[in-house]
Design a protein around this motif. Structure first.
Motif, short mmCIF file in Angstrom:
data_model
loop_
_atom_site.label_atom_id
_atom_site.label_comp_id
_atom_site.label_asym_id
_atom_site.label_seq_id
_atom_site.Cartn_x
_atom_site.Cartn_y
_atom_site.Cartn_z
N ASP A 98 0.83 -1.21 0.00
CA ASP A 98 0.00 0.00 0.00
C ASP A 98 0.86 1.26 0.00
O ASP A 98 0.51 2.26 -0.66
CB ASP A 98 -0.94 -0.01 1.20
N GLU A 99 1.96 1.24 0.71
CA GLU A 99 2.87 2.39 0.70
C GLU A 99 3.40 2.63 -0.71
O GLU A 99 3.49 3.78 -1.17
CB GLU A 99 4.02 2.17 1.67
N PHE A 100 3.76 1.57 -1.40
CA PHE A 100 4.25 1.69 -2.78
C PHE A 100 3.17 2.25 -3.69
O PHE A 100 3.41 3.18 -4.49
CB PHE A 100 4.70 0.31 -3.28
N MET A 101 1.97 1.68 -3.61
CA MET A 101 0.89 2.10 -4.50
C MET A 101 0.54 3.57 -4.29
O MET A 101 0.39 4.33 -5.26
CB MET A 101 -0.35 1.22 -4.26
N VAL A 102 0.42 3.99 -3.06
CA VAL A 102 0.07 5.39 -2.78
C VAL A 102 1.18 6.32 -3.26
O VAL A 102 0.92 7.39 -3.85
CB VAL A 102 -0.21 5.57 -1.28
N ARG A 103 2.43 5.93 -3.05
CA ARG A 103 3.56 6.74 -3.50
C ARG A 103 3.56 6.91 -5.02
O ARG A 103 3.93 7.97 -5.55
CB ARG A 103 4.88 6.10 -3.04
N LYS A 104 3.12 5.87 -5.73
CA LYS A 104 3.09 5.91 -7.19
C LYS A 104 1.80 6.52 -7.74
O LYS A 104 1.64 6.66 -8.96
CB LYS A 104 3.23 4.49 -7.74
N GLY A 105 0.85 6.84 -6.85
CA GLY A 105 -0.40 7.43 -7.31
C GLY A 105 -1.49 6.43 -7.64
O GLY A 105 -2.48 6.78 -8.29
#
Length: 374
Positions: free
Chosen positions: A290-297
């Motif tokens: 989830d941290e990755f996905m949010v960081r990537k938009g």
């Protein structure tokens, strides 16, 4: 059919946790699709199959029938009862056929396993006819055992993975302009059935460049040059052990939005697979994803990031926002399927299943984790 030694291994492990938990019997049914009933009995039946497993003595399998019609037949360590019950009839559970034999053992505590699949009719019948028994949810104890695969089970898991490698090659050979995704599904279904697959699930869809290509459809859209195609293949081998694959293909050039989405989903899948080791909580996988996905938009995971698999396509432990208390263990086969949802493209990994070892998790499929161009 699994060997006598394999069945004895399962029964021994199950009885050990039953003694630990003070259980006289456990009761379970089928699952997604074969469940605890197939794992314990080594076989399944028709219409609301129930398994009652004692801490000592033979397992009882209650079904509407078995391979054909209604004639019961016993097997090694299994007593078979056939009744007329079906979930959609007045006699809607086989539970009553089990009660007298269970009552004769004067049980004090019975564990239900897989409550999500156990019918309300079965649950209510047990509570009504055995009012002095303490009933508990024993799913956690058995789920932890079932998810760890023996050498014999891994033979079947590898066979299932090999079927998916071949299926992806079939998809690559058949996707072309003029065909609809549903026709590709039928090609792969025919292959799986001729190879003896016990159960199959397929989804497929196509889309023009600039639109997300969703494996859930539409299945009847006729493909054209330049299109994208995505497919979800979830099938078992002849014994019922599962694998899965999710190939993406392009008829011509790979659109830039799809290339970006695919690169991102492979990046996060690689990170998550590197975390797969004995003892890790699946909540950690969700957090990192989830941290990755949010960081990537991209949106975070709202459904199911990954899960163990075997006789059920989806087994526990499962990485889901609703929670999980079982941890990853050695010799589990764990499916890791993050999904990137961008405005113009969705990204899926191809190779989803990994064997947990004491070192690096090993991919079960040999297929390249790439977008295929046809």
């Amino acid at each position: 059919m699994m060997s006598k030694e394999e069945m004895q291994r399962r029964w021994s492990l199950t009885r050990a946790v039953m003694r630990e938990d003070g259980l006289d019997w456990i009761v379970c049914t089928l699952g997604h699709p074969f469940g605890y009933a197939k794992w314990l009995a080594g076989r399944v039946g028709l219409a609301g199959t129930l398994v009652a497993f004692p801490v000592k003595g033979d397992l009882i399998l209650a079904t509407h029938g078995d391979a054909v019609h209604h004639r019961p037949y016993d097997s090694e360590g299994v007593r078979h009862i056939a009744t007329c019950a079906q979930p959609n009839l007045l006699a809607n559970t086989h539970a009553a056929a089990l009660i007298d034999q269970i009552r004769d053992c004067a049980p004090k505590r019975i564990g239900f396993v897989g409550l999500g699949y156990l019918s309300a009719a079965t649950y209510a019948t047990f509570l009504k006819l055995l009012p002095d028994v303490d009933f508990v949810d024993a799913t956690d104890s058995l789920a932890a055992i079932k998810a760890v695969k023996s050498d014999e089970e891994l033979v079947h898991m590898r066979a299932a993975a090999a079927l998916h490698d071949q299926a992806v090659e079939l998809v690559r050979a058949n996707v072309r302009p003029g065909l609809a995704p549903k026709q590709i599904i039928e090609v792969v279904r025919s292959f799986m059935c001729t190879q003896g697959s016990a159960s199959q699930t397929f989804m497929a869809g196509s889309a023009p460049p600039g639109q997300p290509c969703k494996y859930a459809g539409p299945q009847d859209r006729v493909m054209e040059k330049g299109d994208q195609f995505a497919m979800l293949i979830e099938c078992s081998d002849s014994e019922g052990y599962y694998s899965e694959a999710m190939p993406t293909l392009c008829i011509g050039e790979i659109p830039a939005p799809l290339a970006r989405a695919h690169a991102d989903v492979l990046e996060i899948q690689s990170t998550l697979v590197s975390m797969l080791r004995p003892g890790i909580q699946v909540s950690e996988l969700l957090r990192v994803n989830d941290e990755f996905m949010v960081r990537k938009g991209y949106p975070p995971e709202q459904r199911l990031l990954g899960h163990a698999q075997g006789l059920d396509l989806v087994e526990r432990p499962a990485a889901t926002p609703s929670g999980e208390n079982l941890v990853i263990q050695k010799d589990m086969v764990f499916s890791v399927h993050p999904t990137v949802h961008a405005e113009q493209a969705w990204g899926f990994p191809v190779n989803l299943s990994f064997l947990i070892t004491n070192g690096k998790a090993e991919p079960m499929l040999k297929t390249s984790n790439t977008i295929f161009v046809v």
